[in-house]
Design a protein around this motif. Structure first.
Motif, mmCIF file in Angstrom:
data_model
loop_
_atom_site.group_PDB
_atom_site.id
_atom_site.type_symbol
_atom_site.label_atom_id
_atom_site.label_comp_id
_atom_site.label_asym_id
_atom_site.label_seq_id
_atom_site.Cartn_x
_atom_site.Cartn_y
_atom_site.Cartn_z
ATOM 1 N N LEU A 157 0.825 -1.209 0.000
ATOM 2 C CA LEU A 157 0.000 0.000 0.000
ATOM 3 C C LEU A 157 0.859 1.259 0.000
ATOM 4 N N ALA A 158 1.936 1.231 0.778
ATOM 5 C CA ALA A 158 2.823 2.399 0.836
ATOM 6 C C ALA A 158 3.591 2.590 -0.467
ATOM 7 N N ASP A 159 3.981 1.495 -1.118
ATOM 8 C CA ASP A 159 4.819 1.600 -2.318
ATOM 9 C C ASP A 159 4.010 1.700 -3.606
ATOM 10 N N GLU A 160 2.920 0.969 -3.705
ATOM 11 C CA GLU A 160 2.186 0.887 -4.960
ATOM 12 C C GLU A 160 0.808 1.510 -4.909
ATOM 13 N N GLY A 161 0.308 1.780 -3.692
ATOM 14 C CA GLY A 161 -1.031 2.325 -3.568
ATOM 15 C C GLY A 161 -2.082 1.252 -3.698
ATOM 16 N N ALA A 162 -3.278 1.559 -3.204
ATOM 17 C CA ALA A 162 -4.353 0.563 -3.209
ATOM 18 C C ALA A 162 -4.722 0.144 -4.626
ATOM 19 N N ALA A 163 -4.701 1.094 -5.553
ATOM 20 C CA ALA A 163 -5.107 0.790 -6.927
ATOM 21 C C ALA A 163 -4.059 -0.048 -7.664
ATOM 22 N N GLY A 164 -2.785 0.199 -7.358
ATOM 23 C CA GLY A 164 -1.726 -0.483 -8.098
ATOM 24 C C GLY A 164 -1.195 -1.733 -7.453
ATOM 25 N N MET A 165 -1.720 -2.078 -6.277
ATOM 26 C CA MET A 165 -1.165 -3.191 -5.529
ATOM 27 C C MET A 165 -1.712 -4.543 -5.992
ATOM 28 N N PHE A 166 -2.983 -4.594 -6.308
ATOM 29 C CA PHE A 166 -3.620 -5.828 -6.740
ATOM 30 C C PHE A 166 -4.350 -5.618 -8.059
ATOM 31 N N ARG A 167 -4.452 -6.674 -8.815
ATOM 32 C CA ARG A 167 -5.305 -6.729 -10.004
ATOM 33 C C ARG A 167 -5.609 -8.193 -10.273
ATOM 34 N N PRO A 168 -6.664 -8.489 -11.017
ATOM 35 C CA PRO A 168 -6.949 -9.896 -11.334
ATOM 36 C C PRO A 168 -5.781 -10.516 -12.092
ATOM 37 N N PRO A 169 -5.260 -11.640 -11.644
ATOM 38 C CA PRO A 169 -4.122 -12.261 -12.331
ATOM 39 C C PRO A 169 -4.554 -12.951 -13.619
ATOM 40 N N THR A 170 -3.631 -13.032 -14.560
ATOM 41 C CA THR A 170 -3.874 -13.796 -15.779
ATOM 42 C C THR A 170 -3.746 -15.283 -15.468
ATOM 43 N N ALA A 171 -4.093 -16.120 -16.444
ATOM 44 C CA ALA A 171 -3.987 -17.568 -16.238
ATOM 45 C C ALA A 171 -2.539 -17.971 -15.963
ATOM 46 N N ALA A 172 -1.588 -17.366 -16.695
ATOM 47 C CA ALA A 172 -0.182 -17.679 -16.483
ATOM 48 C C ALA A 172 0.269 -17.248 -15.091
ATOM 49 N N GLU A 173 -0.221 -16.097 -14.635
ATOM 50 C CA GLU A 173 0.150 -15.615 -13.300
ATOM 51 C C GLU A 173 -0.433 -16.506 -12.215
ATOM 52 N N VAL A 174 -1.642 -17.025 -12.432
ATOM 53 C CA VAL A 174 -2.226 -17.964 -11.457
ATOM 54 C C VAL A 174 -1.336 -19.192 -11.306
ATOM 55 N N LEU A 175 -0.866 -19.728 -12.436
ATOM 56 C CA LEU A 175 0.024 -20.885 -12.385
ATOM 57 C C LEU A 175 1.338 -20.536 -11.684
ATOM 58 N N GLY A 176 1.872 -19.350 -11.997
ATOM 59 C CA GLY A 176 3.119 -18.927 -11.366
ATOM 60 C C GLY A 176 2.980 -18.774 -9.869
ATOM 61 N N PHE A 177 1.908 -18.119 -9.423
ATOM 62 C CA PHE A 177 1.705 -17.931 -7.988
ATOM 63 C C PHE A 177 1.421 -19.258 -7.292
ATOM 64 N N ALA A 178 0.726 -20.158 -7.971
ATOM 65 C CA ALA A 178 0.469 -21.475 -7.385
ATOM 66 C C ALA A 178 1.781 -22.215 -7.142
#
Length: 293
Positions: free
Chosen positions: A187-208
């Motif tokens: 929140l301090a570095d990226e702000g509420a708007a820039g901190m999260f977004r819906p991940p792509t399918a590739a990002e879901v696999l990467g985070f998993a």
């Protein structure tokens, strides 16, 4: 001890595979991504804790401080320092500084045997060669040194907790506590708007992969092996992190190792063997000779 060797080697090798899958999540906000990773890992670990019937354990003040320090230094500050050092000077400098973890853990564990110390130095040389000699600036170096402190704290502050909590609960409690702290940093570095977004399918696999393999499995293996080997011997296997990165790059076809990479990997393996042999030699020498000599 054999189980400890296999566990520590596997844990550090799996951590090294992070480099091979990082490209899948490179486009996601950095600190938001780390919060997502630890949130997913903590959910898995807490479900495992419940399935195994491991009850919540009340901690003493000293144990609570160790757990808080482990979370803050070993997870949160470590990640912040790695990110900021990479931003300031690129990945090679922080990789080179973190290559000294085996030596740092050998020294932090007490008075190491000379061969253990020599083995750690060889591992450091091999990891540095495999990572690439670092270059950069003073801010990048200071952030990298902070990451080194965090990495050492990740092991040393867990040692008093493991006899009482075990590897699963130490991993579960620390990852769960890290989530709100990393979210606050995001929140301090990226702000509420820039901190999260819906991940792509590739990002879901990467985070998993990052959550289950690099965090849940690697943390459990490391914390299971640490009491069996001690920080000095276990620390030798931290040199396998760049080896894991090299092998993953080869398997995925995204990188071909250079002669320096292969030489560095060979030095890491040689240093581990030297360090472990030193411990075996010292154990044999401590057995009294027949007749009490």
């Amino acid at each position: 001890m054999r189980n400890g060797i296999v566990g520590a080697a596997s844990a550090m090798f799996l951590v090294g595979t992070l480099a091979g899958v990082s490209g899948l999540v490179d486009g996601y906000p950095l600190y938001g991504g780390q919060a997502v990773r630890y949130l997913a890992a903590s959910i898995v670990l807490l479900l495992i804790t419940r399935a195994l019937g491991l009850r919540f354990v009340r901690l003493t003040l000293r144990e609570a401080l160790c757990l808080g320090g482990l979370t803050m230094l070993g997870l949160v500050i470590f990640n912040v320092c790695v990110v900021e050092s990479t931003r300031a000077a690129g990945p090679n400098l922080v990789g080179t500084v973190l290559g000294t973890v085996p030596l740092a853990l050998a020294l932090a564990g007490g008075r190491p045997a000379p061969r253990l110390l020599a083995g750690a130095c060889v591992v450091v040389a091999g990891a540095t060669l495999a990572t690439g000699l670092g270059s950069g600036n003073l801010p990048g170096l200071l952030w990298a040194l902070g990451a080194l402190v965090g990495e050492v704290s990740f092991s040393m502050l867990a040692i008093p907790l493991l006899p009482k909590l075990g590897a699963i609960r130490v991993s579960a409690y620390s990852t769960a506590l890290a989530v709100p702290l990393l979210a606050a940093v995001g929140l301090a570095d990226e702000g509420a708007a820039g901190m999260f977004r819906p991940p792509t399918a590739a990002e879901v696999l990467g985070f998993a992969y990052l959550a289950v393999v690099v965090t849940v499995v690697a943390f459990f293996l490391w914390y299971s092996s640490l009491p069996k080997l001690g920080p000095g011997r276990a620390g030798l296997f931290a040199g396998l992190i760049p080896v894991g990165a090299i092998v993953t790059g080869m398997v995925l076809g995204v990188a071909t190792p250079s002669a320096y990479d292969l030489l560095g990997a060979g030095l890491v393996i040689a240093g581990i063997l030297v360090g472990l042999t030193a411990e075996r030699s010292r154990t044999v020498s401590e057995v009294p000779a027949p007749g009490g000599a």
